[in-house]
Write a protein that holds these residues in place. Structure first.
Motif, short mmCIF file in Angstrom:
data_model
loop_
_atom_site.label_atom_id
_atom_site.label_comp_id
_atom_site.label_asym_id
_atom_site.label_seq_id
_atom_site.Cartn_x
_atom_site.Cartn_y
_atom_site.Cartn_z
N GLU A 52 0.82 -1.20 0.00
CA GLU A 52 0.00 0.00 0.00
C GLU A 52 0.86 1.26 0.00
N TYR A 53 1.97 1.23 0.75
CA TYR A 53 2.80 2.45 0.82
C TYR A 53 3.59 2.67 -0.46
N CYS A 54 3.60 1.69 -1.36
CA CYS A 54 4.44 1.73 -2.55
C CYS A 54 3.66 2.32 -3.72
N ARG A 55 3.51 3.66 -3.72
CA ARG A 55 2.71 4.34 -4.73
C ARG A 55 3.48 5.51 -5.31
N THR A 56 3.24 5.79 -6.60
CA THR A 56 4.02 6.81 -7.28
C THR A 56 3.66 8.23 -6.85
N ASP A 57 2.56 8.42 -6.10
CA ASP A 57 2.26 9.77 -5.63
C ASP A 57 3.04 10.10 -4.37
N ARG A 58 3.89 9.20 -3.92
CA ARG A 58 4.78 9.44 -2.79
C ARG A 58 6.23 9.43 -3.28
N SER A 59 7.04 10.29 -2.73
CA SER A 59 8.45 10.31 -3.11
C SER A 59 9.14 9.04 -2.62
N ILE A 60 10.31 8.78 -3.17
CA ILE A 60 11.10 7.63 -2.72
C ILE A 60 11.37 7.75 -1.23
N THR A 61 11.74 8.93 -0.77
CA THR A 61 12.02 9.14 0.65
C THR A 61 10.80 8.83 1.50
N LEU A 62 9.64 9.34 1.09
CA LEU A 62 8.44 9.12 1.88
C LEU A 62 8.05 7.64 1.91
N GLN A 63 8.15 6.97 0.76
CA GLN A 63 7.86 5.54 0.75
C GLN A 63 8.76 4.77 1.72
N LEU A 64 10.04 5.13 1.72
CA LEU A 64 10.96 4.45 2.63
C LEU A 64 10.65 4.78 4.08
N GLU A 65 10.35 6.03 4.37
CA GLU A 65 10.03 6.40 5.75
C GLU A 65 8.76 5.70 6.23
N GLU A 66 7.77 5.59 5.36
CA GLU A 66 6.55 4.89 5.75
C GLU A 66 6.81 3.40 5.94
N GLY A 67 7.66 2.82 5.09
CA GLY A 67 8.03 1.43 5.27
C GLY A 67 8.80 1.21 6.56
N LYS A 68 9.71 2.11 6.85
CA LYS A 68 10.47 2.02 8.11
C LYS A 68 9.53 2.10 9.31
N ALA A 69 8.58 3.03 9.26
CA ALA A 69 7.64 3.18 10.38
C ALA A 69 6.85 1.89 10.60
N PHE A 70 6.50 1.22 9.53
CA PHE A 70 5.75 -0.03 9.63
C PHE A 70 6.57 -1.11 10.33
N PHE A 71 7.82 -1.26 9.91
CA PHE A 71 8.64 -2.35 10.45
C PHE A 71 9.27 -2.01 11.80
N SER A 72 9.56 -0.73 12.04
CA SER A 72 10.30 -0.37 13.25
C SER A 72 9.48 -0.54 14.52
N ARG A 73 8.16 -0.61 14.40
CA ARG A 73 7.35 -0.83 15.60
C ARG A 73 7.72 -2.16 16.27
N LYS A 74 8.04 -3.13 15.46
CA LYS A 74 8.40 -4.44 16.00
C LYS A 74 9.90 -4.62 16.11
N TYR A 75 10.65 -3.99 15.19
CA TYR A 75 12.10 -4.17 15.15
C TYR A 75 12.78 -2.80 15.14
N PRO A 76 12.89 -2.14 16.29
CA PRO A 76 13.39 -0.76 16.32
C PRO A 76 14.84 -0.60 15.87
N GLU A 77 15.65 -1.67 15.94
CA GLU A 77 17.05 -1.57 15.55
C GLU A 77 17.30 -2.02 14.11
N MET A 78 16.27 -2.28 13.36
CA MET A 78 16.39 -2.82 12.01
C MET A 78 17.03 -1.82 11.05
N LYS A 79 17.84 -2.34 10.13
CA LYS A 79 18.33 -1.58 8.99
C LYS A 79 17.58 -2.05 7.75
N TYR A 80 17.72 -1.29 6.64
CA TYR A 80 16.82 -1.51 5.51
C TYR A 80 17.55 -1.49 4.17
#
Length: 301
Positions: A52-80
């Motif tokens: 869902e977060y992977c849409r062309t109306d969002r910048s690359i940076t925003l897509q990555l930040e939204e993806g990070k927010a999704f995963f970091s809730r469970k894995y706060p130390e994760m790299k991407y």
């Protein structure tokens, strides 16, 4: 174990666990815009794998930040890893491509790139650039859509390139020291189980590091779904257990050092023209592991 798994290999490469975040960076495809063909591959519908977060109306940076927010809730130390996934992510001018890749790498905690593309879209200047990233310690994985090693299949599915083109791109990329991934679809029309096992043998001759296997999924509105309605006997329609057997045979005929990232794909049920198996990815992996334990090994060259 008859095969190597992607997760542990990736951890070895980067020294820690990482998560891929899919990006739609607004690319198109030379098989859609007329340079190679029109209409795209007969099975293609990118909605089947875009989060869902992977849409062309969002910048690359925003897509990555939204993806990070999704995963970091469970894995706060994760790299991407920034996964340039949708369509052909090397199809553009060199400076445009560099801007997009560098934007992704500038996002905090993004430590590398996974770039999905076609074998006929990897020019030497781009390989030069990717090699500079690799040489300075940035993780780069190029994932080619191979789909089949049989030219008659590639022609039938309107792929727009030959297997010779795949061999050339894979070898040129591996020669730069860049890990190479390949995407294969099992069950394409006109192919027998023997054809698919021959694919495993042929790919094992190439310097491919990682393979993704996906079962053919017929997606509503695609030319392939229409073709199935007209000529169902041209398709090898397998049950989940029959597909497990095919995957196990594919693995046993592959190089022992081949890394398998996945064996099945999961398209949204409402997009499927034919019902799926109702299995989660992890459930299917367990079926494969269990079956492999009962099978004798096959020596490979």
């Amino acid at each position: 174990m008859h095969y190597r798994e992607f997760g542990p290999w990736l951890t070895e490469q980067l020294g820690q666990k990482v998560q891929k975040i899919s990006i739609n960076a607004g690319f198109t495809c030379p098989n859609r815009d007329g340079r190679v063909g029109v209409g795209g591959c007969t099975y293609c519908n990118n909605q089947t794998f875009n989060p869902e977060y992977c849409r062309t109306d969002r910048s690359i940076t925003l897509q990555l930040e939204e993806g990070k927010a999704f995963f970091s809730r469970k894995y706060p130390e994760m790299k991407y890893l920034a996964y340039f996934q949708a369509y052909t992510n090397t199809y553009g001018g060199l400076e445009e491509l560099k801007r997009k890749y560098e934007e992704a790498l500038s996002v905090d905690d993004v430590v590398g790139l996974v770039i999905g593309t076609r074998p006929d879209c990897m020019p030497e200047p781009l390989l030069d650039y990717l090699q500079t990233l690799h040489d300075r310690g940035v993780f780069v994985l190029v994932e080619y859509g191979i789909e089949s090693v049989h030219d008659h299949t590639l022609l039938r599915i309107n792929r727009g390139h030959t297997h010779a083109c795949t061999c050339d791109a894979v070898k040129r990329t591996a020669d730069r020291g860049i890990p190479v991934g390949g995407h294969i679809i099992l069950g394409l029309p006109g192919e027998t189980a023997s054809d698919m096992i021959a694919t495993a043998t042929e790919l094992s001759r190439l310097p491919i590091t990682i393979l993704k296997l996906h079962q053919l999924q017929l997606i509503k509105g695609t030319r392939m779904a229409q073709e199935f309605e007209e000529c169902p006997d041209d398709f090898l329609r397998l049950s989940a257990d029959e597909y497990v057997e095919l995957v196990c045979e594919f693995i046993l005929h592959s190089r022992r050092d081949m890394i398998f990232e996945r064996f099945v794909s999961q398209s949204p049920p409402d997009l499927l023209a034919q019902p799926g198996w109702g299995l989660k990815n992890y459930e299917f992996v367990e079926k494969v592991r269990s079956r492999l334990k009962t099978l004798p090994d096959i020596p490979t060259a």
